[in-house]
Design a protein around this motif. Structure first.
Motif, PDB file in Angstrom:
ATOM      1  N   ARG A  38       0.722  -1.053  -0.010  1.00 22.70           N
ATOM      2  CA  ARG A  38       0.071   0.161  -0.008  1.00 22.70           C
ATOM      3  C   ARG A  38       0.867   1.312  -0.034  1.00 22.70           C
ATOM      4  NH1 ARG A  38      -2.920  -3.029   4.046  1.00 22.70           N
ATOM      5  NH2 ARG A  38      -4.775  -3.951   2.998  1.00 22.70           N
ATOM      6  N   PRO A  39       0.342   2.329  -0.488  1.00 30.57           N
ATOM      7  CA  PRO A  39       1.354   3.420  -0.738  1.00 30.57           C
ATOM      8  C   PRO A  39       1.685   3.974   0.705  1.00 30.57           C
ATOM      9  CG  PRO A  39      -0.496   3.811  -2.242  1.00 30.57           C
ATOM     10  CD  PRO A  39      -0.928   2.254  -1.363  1.00 30.57           C
ATOM     11  N   THR A  40       0.506   3.934   2.008  1.00 30.27           N
ATOM     12  CA  THR A  40       0.841   4.611   3.088  1.00 30.27           C
ATOM     13  C   THR A  40       2.153   3.433   3.725  1.00 30.27           C
ATOM     14  OG1 THR A  40      -0.780   2.840   3.980  1.00 30.27           O
ATOM     15  CG2 THR A  40      -1.468   5.005   3.411  1.00 30.27           C
ATOM     16  N   CYS A  41       2.179   2.364   3.707  1.00 31.75           N
ATOM     17  CA  CYS A  41       2.986   1.364   4.015  1.00 31.75           C
ATOM     18  C   CYS A  41       4.647   1.617   3.559  1.00 31.75           C
ATOM     19  CB  CYS A  41       2.990   0.070   4.190  1.00 31.75           C
ATOM     20  SG  CYS A  41       4.189  -1.123   4.759  1.00 31.75           S
ATOM     21  N   GLU A  42       4.323   1.948   2.051  1.00 35.26           N
ATOM     22  CA  GLU A  42       5.743   2.090   1.398  1.00 35.26           C
ATOM     23  C   GLU A  42       6.140   3.501   1.846  1.00 35.26           C
ATOM     24  OE1 GLU A  42       7.596   2.332  -3.365  1.00 35.26           O
ATOM     25  OE2 GLU A  42       5.193   1.969  -2.673  1.00 35.26           O
ATOM     26  N   GLY A  43       5.408   4.523   1.909  1.00 30.65           N
ATOM     27  CA  GLY A  43       5.974   5.822   2.340  1.00 30.65           C
ATOM     28  C   GLY A  43       6.312   5.810   3.853  1.00 30.65           C
ATOM     29  N   MET A  44       5.804   5.007   4.649  1.00 30.93           N
ATOM     30  CA  MET A  44       6.175   4.864   5.939  1.00 30.93           C
ATOM     31  C   MET A  44       7.701   4.311   6.112  1.00 30.93           C
ATOM     32  SD  MET A  44       3.690   3.751   8.851  1.00 30.93           S
ATOM     33  CE  MET A  44       3.297   2.420   7.978  1.00 30.93           C
ATOM     34  N   ARG A  45       7.822   3.269   5.310  1.00 29.94           N
ATOM     35  CA  ARG A  45       9.230   2.596   5.308  1.00 29.94           C
ATOM     36  C   ARG A  45      10.317   3.547   4.713  1.00 29.94           C
ATOM     37  NH1 ARG A  45       9.033  -2.939   2.533  1.00 29.94           N
ATOM     38  NH2 ARG A  45      11.285  -2.979   3.157  1.00 29.94           N
ATOM     39  N   LYS A  46      10.073   4.517   3.617  1.00 26.47           N
ATOM     40  CA  LYS A  46      10.840   5.260   3.344  1.00 26.47           C
ATOM     41  C   LYS A  46      11.455   6.357   4.274  1.00 26.47           C
ATOM     42  CE  LYS A  46       9.691   5.164  -1.639  1.00 26.47           C
ATOM     43  NZ  LYS A  46       9.027   5.851  -2.637  1.00 26.47           N
ATOM     44  N   ILE A  47      10.424   6.708   4.957  1.00 31.12           N
ATOM     45  CA  ILE A  47      10.605   7.733   6.219  1.00 31.12           C
ATOM     46  C   ILE A  47      11.449   6.978   7.127  1.00 31.12           C
ATOM     47  CG2 ILE A  47       9.696   9.382   7.792  1.00 31.12           C
ATOM     48  CD1 ILE A  47       7.252   9.562   6.109  1.00 31.12           C
ATOM     49  N   ILE A  48      11.249   5.899   7.712  1.00 30.41           N
ATOM     50  CA  ILE A  48      11.921   5.332   8.587  1.00 30.41           C
ATOM     51  C   ILE A  48      13.432   4.784   8.285  1.00 30.41           C
ATOM     52  CG2 ILE A  48      12.289   3.053   9.877  1.00 30.41           C
ATOM     53  CD1 ILE A  48       9.119   2.877   9.912  1.00 30.41           C
ATOM     54  N   ALA A  49      13.559   4.588   6.943  1.00 26.91           N
ATOM     55  CA  ALA A  49      14.925   4.331   6.368  1.00 26.91           C
ATOM     56  C   ALA A  49      15.726   5.676   6.310  1.00 26.91           C
ATOM     57  CB  ALA A  49      14.871   3.673   4.910  1.00 26.91           C
ATOM     58  N   HIS A  50      14.915   6.719   6.126  1.00 23.31           N
ATOM     59  CA  HIS A  50      15.590   7.979   6.075  1.00 23.31           C
ATOM     60  C   HIS A  50      16.238   8.322   7.423  1.00 23.31           C
ATOM     61  CE1 HIS A  50      16.504  12.371   5.059  1.00 23.31           C
ATOM     62  NE2 HIS A  50      15.906  12.447   6.024  1.00 23.31           N
ATOM     63  N   HIS A  51      15.578   8.168   8.452  1.00 25.15           N
ATOM     64  CA  HIS A  51      15.731   8.304   9.888  1.00 25.15           C
ATOM     65  C   HIS A  51      16.593   7.160  10.445  1.00 25.15           C
ATOM     66  CE1 HIS A  51      13.452  11.871  10.747  1.00 25.15           C
ATOM     67  NE2 HIS A  51      12.549  11.386   9.723  1.00 25.15           N
ATOM     68  N   ARG A  52      16.964   6.165   9.848  1.00 24.77           N
ATOM     69  CA  ARG A  52      17.630   4.884  10.276  1.00 24.77           C
ATOM     70  C   ARG A  52      17.170   4.322  11.494  1.00 24.77           C
ATOM     71  NH1 ARG A  52      21.769   8.508   8.844  1.00 24.77           N
ATOM     72  NH2 ARG A  52      22.512   8.517  10.755  1.00 24.77           N
ATOM     73  N   LEU A  53      15.723   4.302  11.643  1.00 25.20           N
ATOM     74  CA  LEU A  53      15.319   3.741  12.987  1.00 25.20           C
ATOM     75  C   LEU A  53      15.188   2.416  12.930  1.00 25.20           C
ATOM     76  CD1 LEU A  53      12.194   6.354  13.253  1.00 25.20           C
ATOM     77  CD2 LEU A  53      14.654   6.498  14.475  1.00 25.20           C
ATOM     78  N   ILE A  54      15.725   2.047  14.048  1.00 25.41           N
ATOM     79  CA  ILE A  54      15.542   0.356  14.152  1.00 25.41           C
ATOM     80  C   ILE A  54      14.159   0.171  14.824  1.00 25.41           C
ATOM     81  CG2 ILE A  54      16.607  -1.491  15.736  1.00 25.41           C
ATOM     82  CD1 ILE A  54      19.101  -0.228  16.068  1.00 25.41           C
ATOM     83  N   SER A  55      13.503  -0.575  13.788  1.00 23.98           N
ATOM     84  CA  SER A  55      12.013  -0.915  13.828  1.00 23.98           C
ATOM     85  C   SER A  55      11.584  -2.122  13.201  1.00 23.98           C
ATOM     86  CB  SER A  55      11.168   0.358  13.505  1.00 23.98           C
ATOM     87  OG  SER A  55      11.440   0.814  12.273  1.00 23.98           O
ATOM     88  N   ALA A  56      10.322  -2.481  13.585  1.00 23.10           N
ATOM     89  CA  ALA A  56       9.920  -3.788  12.751  1.00 23.10           C
ATOM     90  C   ALA A  56       8.243  -3.171  12.383  1.00 23.10           C
ATOM     91  CB  ALA A  56       9.694  -5.099  13.565  1.00 23.10           C
ATOM     92  N   TYR A  57       7.818  -4.042  11.405  1.00 20.45           N
ATOM     93  CA  TYR A  57       6.174  -3.705  11.218  1.00 20.45           C
ATOM     94  C   TYR A  57       5.449  -4.892  10.819  1.00 20.45           C
ATOM     95  CZ  TYR A  57       6.770  -4.324   5.942  1.00 20.45           C
ATOM     96  OH  TYR A  57       6.905  -4.835   4.892  1.00 20.45           O
ATOM     97  N   ALA A  58       4.150  -4.879  10.970  1.00 18.95           N
ATOM     98  CA  ALA A  58       3.350  -5.743  10.662  1.00 18.95           C
ATOM     99  C   ALA A  58       2.042  -5.218   9.789  1.00 18.95           C
ATOM    100  CB  ALA A  58       2.909  -6.615  11.814  1.00 18.95           C
ATOM    101  N   GLU A  59       1.781  -5.655   8.735  1.00 17.21           N
ATOM    102  CA  GLU A  59       0.728  -4.782   7.815  1.00 17.21           C
ATOM    103  C   GLU A  59      -0.260  -5.872   7.993  1.00 17.21           C
ATOM    104  OE1 GLU A  59      -0.130  -2.668   3.613  1.00 17.21           O
ATOM    105  OE2 GLU A  59       1.797  -4.179   3.806  1.00 17.21           O
ATOM    106  N   GLY A  60      -1.424  -5.367   8.463  1.00 23.12           N
ATOM    107  CA  GLY A  60      -2.707  -5.921   8.586  1.00 23.12           C
ATOM    108  C   GLY A  60      -3.769  -5.369   7.641  1.00 23.12           C
ATOM    109  N   PRO A  61      -5.192  -5.749   7.712  1.00 19.29           N
ATOM    110  CA  PRO A  61      -5.978  -5.448   6.700  1.00 19.29           C
ATOM    111  C   PRO A  61      -6.606  -3.898   6.772  1.00 19.29           C
ATOM    112  CG  PRO A  61      -7.238  -6.884   8.157  1.00 19.29           C
ATOM    113  CD  PRO A  61      -5.644  -7.005   8.364  1.00 19.29           C
TER     114      PRO A  61
END
Length: 435
Positions: A38-61
């Motif tokens: 989803r665009p929201t999840c992809e955009g979120m991951r780009k921002i997390i990568a930009h900040h280099r944050l150590i994190s995990a995600y799980a995408e639900g419906p």
């Protein structure tokens, strides 16, 4: 900034705390580029990568779950260019950036999560639970178990950590689901060590947890990469074989039933999995329907709302509620609640016996003291049963189950009543149809 040493994030002594967050999905549509994200999840991951944050995600419906690490000052763990672990931005700063660049709100709590508590308490015991815990809740009882939905989220956690009875906590957001068996105040939510978590009676289902991409792929042996792997492993959790056996032991499942439970756990996170598990454990499946949002507890038969009151009034109210269990005491109380006239008849018999024994005691003799004591006990018991009868009648009328007849509403008739009226009152007293 000074790099911080990498420690075991699953240890209770770790300098890092888990920080959950949720992003609700705006639509159910997938990305038009065919990537499957989803665009929201992809955009979120780009921002997390930009900040280099150590994190995990799980995408639900309907929502994407995020998990971060934060130090004592609330700064999120960040992967340094050399692979070390550093304190980065705060959750509020990251949330502001996410909102500005994607329009999505980062919420610290999960707004779509529903929780229900199944307590091994029958309906007459629920007013006392509300009085002792100081919480308000709505509940309905089935076969000695009660399905409880609390008025406030904090009340759910306050009661589940202080129960002295066996209980089962259910949670679901439509994608992530769990069944936690609470034994005499032991709280599975307090277990953070990965090895100790195997001893918790908890079953879990949900989407796969993945690294959010804040750590470079090529830095696989760095402290930051190890942190990220441990975080994903901690979030994924899953259900161990020991946990399955523990739940089976608590509910006395035979080998065939244990294998069925194992198949349910190894299966997918579907809308019916909680209902199937509760049916196997012999628990009210209504709780699964409520936590999945397929049914509201307010529409269930026999539902009641309980507010905290004094313990004495709670005990009195509990005595006027019909139990749902199958034990001898429950059947006895159920008969009294349904037919309070039995109490009046019993009180009359005890009164007659008490008066007779009192007369015999007044004549004197060697057994006069014993007869007087028995008489006093019978008369006191008769008075208590009369008060119980009045409380039951009052409770029935408050619930609208009993209406005064026209004869009762008209009041007593002067003079002696006709013989037919006497027979009618006697038949009504014993619950027989009027002839």
């Amino acid at each position: 900034m000074t790099p911080l040493p990498a420690d075991d994030i699953a240890s209770p002594t770790s300098a890092w705390d888990l920080v959950p967050a949720t992003v609700l999905c705006a639509t159910e549509a997938t990305a038009s580029d065919g990537s499957g994200l989803r665009p929201t999840c992809e955009g979120m991951r780009k921002i997390i990568a930009h900040h280099r944050l150590i994190s995990a995600y799980a995408e639900g419906p309907r929502a994407t779950q995020l998990m971060f690490l934060a130090d004592a000052e609330g700064r999120l763990a960040q992967a340094g260019e050399d692979g070390s672990v550093r304190p980065g931005c705060t959750l509020d700063e990251f949330s502001a950036t996410l909102t500005r660049m994607t329009g999505q709100q980062l919420q610290p709590e999960h707004p779509g999560l529903r929780r229900v508590l199944l307590v091994r308490l029958d309906a007459p015991e629920l007013p006392v639970l509300a009085a002792l815990s100081g919480t308000g809740f709505t509940a309905v009882s089935r076969h000695g178990w009660s399905v409880v939905v609390f008025d406030a989220e904090v009340d759910f956690w306050a009661v589940r950590t202080g129960l002295a009875e066996t209980a089962v906590a259910l949670s679901s957001d439509g994608a992530t689901r769990s069944v936690e068996v609470l034994l005499a105040g032991e709280d599975p939510a307090a277990v953070t060590d990965l090895e100790a978590a195997d001893a918790v009676c908890a079953l879990e289902w949900g989407p796969e947890w993945l690294p959010a991409g804040g750590v470079a792929v090529e830095a696989e042996q760095t402290p930051a990469a190890r942190f990220e792997r441990d975080l994903v492993r901690l979030c994924s959790g899953g259900t161990s074989e020991l946990q399955i056996e523990s739940v089976a032991s608590v509910f006395d499942l035979d080998p065939a039933e244990t294998n069925r439970l194992r198949n349910y756990v190894r299966g997918g996170s579907t809308d019916l999995v909680l209902e199937s598990v509760l049916q196997l454990l012999g628990l009210p499946v209504l709780a699964a329907k409520v936590v999945e949002g397929r049914r509201e507890l307010a529409g269930a038969e026999g539902v009641e709302h309980y507010e905290p009151t004094g313990v004495a009034s709670a005990l009195l109210r509990g005595m006027t509620i019909e139990p749902t269990g199958d034990g001898l005491l429950a059947r006895y109380q159920r008969a009294l609640v349904r037919r309070p006239e039995l109490l009046l008849a019993l009180a009359g018999t005890e009164t007659a016996l008490g008066v007779g024994l009192a007369g015999a005691a007044r004549r004197g003799g060697s057994g006069a003291r014993v007869l007087g004591t028995l008489s006093a006990a019978l008369l006191a018991d008769a008075a208590a049963e009369s008060a119980y009868y009045a409380a039951l009648r009052g409770a029935r009328r408050r619930r609208g189950e009993e209406r005064p007849t026209a004869e009762e509403a008209a009041g007593p008739v002067p003079g002696p009543a006709p013989a037919a009226g006497s027979r009618s009152r006697l038949r009504r007293f014993f619950g027989l149809p009027r002839g």
